[in-house]
Design an enzyme around this catalytic site. Structure first.
Site, mmCIF file in Angstrom:
data_model
loop_
_atom_site.group_PDB
_atom_site.id
_atom_site.type_symbol
_atom_site.label_atom_id
_atom_site.label_comp_id
_atom_site.label_asym_id
_atom_site.label_seq_id
_atom_site.Cartn_x
_atom_site.Cartn_y
_atom_site.Cartn_z
ATOM 1 N N ASP A 103 -94.339 57.534 26.617
ATOM 2 C CA ASP A 103 -92.944 57.863 27.079
ATOM 3 C C ASP A 103 -92.120 57.778 26.077
ATOM 4 O O ASP A 103 -92.456 57.934 24.743
ATOM 5 C CB ASP A 103 -92.548 56.959 28.265
ATOM 6 C CG ASP A 103 -91.734 57.878 29.247
ATOM 7 O OD1 ASP A 103 -90.507 57.847 28.922
ATOM 8 O OD2 ASP A 103 -92.201 58.214 30.282
ATOM 9 N N HIS A 171 -85.794 55.920 29.608
ATOM 10 C CA HIS A 171 -86.735 56.644 30.443
ATOM 11 C C HIS A 171 -87.839 55.653 30.526
ATOM 12 O O HIS A 171 -88.306 55.280 31.776
ATOM 13 C CB HIS A 171 -86.911 57.934 30.201
ATOM 14 C CG HIS A 171 -87.617 58.858 31.234
ATOM 15 N ND1 HIS A 171 -89.202 58.832 31.080
ATOM 16 C CD2 HIS A 171 -87.181 59.306 32.296
ATOM 17 C CE1 HIS A 171 -89.564 59.246 32.015
ATOM 18 N NE2 HIS A 171 -88.537 59.811 32.892
ATOM 19 N N SER A 493 -90.738 61.205 38.282
ATOM 20 C CA SER A 493 -91.305 60.138 37.289
ATOM 21 C C SER A 493 -91.508 58.808 37.716
ATOM 22 O O SER A 493 -92.367 58.005 37.669
ATOM 23 C CB SER A 493 -90.592 60.151 35.809
ATOM 24 O OG SER A 493 -89.243 59.962 35.999
#
Length: 562
Positions: A103, A171, A493
């Site tokens: 990520d 994120h 996600s």
């Protein structure tokens, strides 16, 4: 292999990154540098000045990396995880399991990733963005930071001077916290597997030549498929070195491709997911309501018109039309002013360019046979500087068997303005690599009230395989952010991260505690499907709900009933 040359090639925009498939037998000539992914794929780096510009005549479609972006915009209780964490019950908190993330990185200083004594729970970070190494074993670029270095940084007055790792996007940090963040009673927060080990790959941003090829605007988060593939390969090797079962969470996605799980990253998820003591969890994406998919049926000798609306100041975009291999179609494109790109029969390897006189829009139409595992045919239409208005694509069937044509547009984030189909379909909108046959693909719903998250990607796959596999909470879920705080976010996600935490709980019970030593993704998926919550008024499997809502407690409970 010249490691300095390879490191330069990885970061330099003067080199193409191409995915080489041993099974496909793609022969692109000798690259200046090569990085092995696994027994199936290599990444070859080629000097651009010695190679043709990217196109589908000179490069097989699957060799050009796709671009992906993060899929995001009281969950543990409804998913049965809190009951499994209870020490008075099974005490399943992910002990002895490694959870890996490919990520945007991780903010390792956050309390969500520390033990009670303040030490780190992160066993390793591979930061692909750091040009000065040393890289991890088997890789030629990036920097590796191990547990000892991270602990030394946490004890220092300036941690970043020792481990200069920061998740600018946030994120990756959020997903890692949702999946396995440490319990924080003051903030009323806990990850699904709060005692699991953590490993992180921070992916580097895509090169400019790929952004130009896909018309991706400047400043948009964009990551190359090949970097995610290498991250996945490293996590697998890292887990083997430490003899730990591994759960991988992928919270990124892309919308192009044939949506059958044929892309190299999807195939890699399949191969890793089949291995014992490995689980792969993928987000379904947030494309259901973006109007970027249209499905048509063309009859023999008949024609269909596909209309799409293009906003002003769109720099360019790529539209892909997919169908089965034996069929033959003629394609014509009509501009908003009525000018027509001549109707032409498309054949394998053909490529035509046309400039609309009054609009100064350049259109390139390319045709290719794609795939070695399940071949399909692609008609790619690239619009450069398109005039705003309604564009029409006329498709005529010259040789038709099924007649099914599916069209996709890029992710909304990858467009410089709004582009959408006028008669779109929300089905088959799960993003890549969510169509991986083996991986557990998670859609999103709202824990409070049980309604589906409207943007949650929908199935089934292009081969009618059941996707998503299940849905998990993904609306207003709490996770860690900087500085040392928590906030609410939504997106599939996050559902994938919660599902990855549930898989870590199952791996602890099955592998670490010797109840099912050789679990893999497929077996784990079957257990979760068996325990999934299902509404009596719905038909399952569903392209929206998969096999139902995640409930890991019931999955274990029903296993005992066998």
């Amino acid at each position: 292999m010249d490691e300095e040359l390879c490191k330069k090639a990885v970061y330099s925009n003067e080199y193409y990154d191409l995915i080489l498939d041993y099974i496909g037998g793609y022969s692109m000539g000798a690259p200046e540098c090569i990085q092995q992914v696994d027994d199936t794929y290599d990444i070859g780096f080629y000097r651009r000045e010695r190679a043709p510009e990217l196109n589908l005549q000179d490069y097989p479609y699957l060799t050009i990396p796709h671009c992906l972006t993060p899929m995001d915009m009281t969950a543990l209780e409804v998913s049965g995880m809190i009951r499994l964490q209870n020490p008075a019950a099974l005490d399943l908190q992910g002990q002895g399991v490694l959870v890996g993330f490919v990520d945007t990185g991780i903010n390792y200083e956050h309390p969500a990733f520390r033990n009670v004594d303040g030490s780190t729970r992160i066993l390793g970070i591979w930061d692909q963005t750091q040009m000065e190494g040393p890289p991890p074993n088997g890789m030629v670029y990036g920097a590796f930071y191990g547990e000892e270095e991270i602990n030394a940084a946490l004890q220092a007055e300036q941690p970043q001077s020792i481990v200069p790792e920061r998740d600018e996007s946030g994120h990756g940090t959020f997903l890692a916290g949702v999946a396995c963040g440490s319990a924080d009673t003051g903030a009323e927060f806990s990850g699904a597997a709060p005692l699991a080990h953590i490993a992180v790959v921070k992916c580097k941003q895509a090169k400019q030549y790929l952004r130009d090829y896909y018309f991706i605007p400047d400043g948009v988060e964009c990551y190359q498929e090949n970097d995610l593939m290498l991250g996945l390969a490293w996590l697998n090797r890292f887990a083997y070195e430490r003899q730990l079962p591994l759960v991988v969470c992928i919270g990124m996605g892309g919308s192009l491709g044939n949506h059958t799980g044929e892309e190299p990253l999807s195939v890699q998820c399949d191969e890793l997911g089949r291995r014992r003591q490995r689980a792969v969890v993928v987000a379904a994406g947030n494309e259901a309501n973006q109007r970027h998919h249209e499905k048509r049926n063309v009859i023999q000798g008949g024609s269909e018109i596909i209309e799409l609306s293009v906003e002003e100041r769109v720099r360019g975009f790529q539209m892909e039309m997919w169908s089965t291999v034996p069929e033959i179609y003629q394609v014509s494109v009509i501009s908003p002013t009525g000018e027509r790109f001549p109707k032409t029969v498309v054949y394998p390897g053909s490529r035509q360019a046309y400039t609309f006189l009054f609009e100064q829009t350049r259109l390139t139409v390319e045709y290719a046979i794609v795939g070695t595992r399940n071949s399909m045919q692609l008609i790619s239409l690239r619009f450069e500087n398109p005039l705003a208005g309604i564009w029409s694509v006329e498709v005529q069937g010259d040789l038709v068997l099924s007649g099914n044509i599916c069209c996709w547009l890029p992710l909304s984030a990858f467009l410089s303005g709004e582009v959408f189909f006028l008669r779109s379909s929300p089905d088959t909108t799960i993003t890549m690599p969510g169509m991986s046959r083996v991986a557990i693909t998670a859609g999103a719903y709202q824990a409070v009230g049980g309604s589906i998250y409207p943007d949650s990607g929908r199935g089934f796959s292009g081969l009618n395989a059941v996707k998503p596999d299940l849905i998990a909470p993904g609306v207003n879920v709490t996770g860690p952010v900087l500085p040392d705080q928590y906030e609410l976010r939504s997106g599939t996600s996050i559902s994938a991260a919660l599902t990855a935490g549930a898989c870590a709980q199952m791996f602890q019970w099955g592998i670490v505690e010797n109840n099912m030593r050789y679990l893999n993704t497929a077996e784990l998926k079957n257990l979760l499907i068996r325990g999934a919550g299902r509404d009596e008024e719905r038909v399952y499997p569903s392209p929206v709900y998969g096999y139902g809502t995640l409930n890991v407690y019931d999955a274990l409970l029903r296993l005992r009933e066998l």
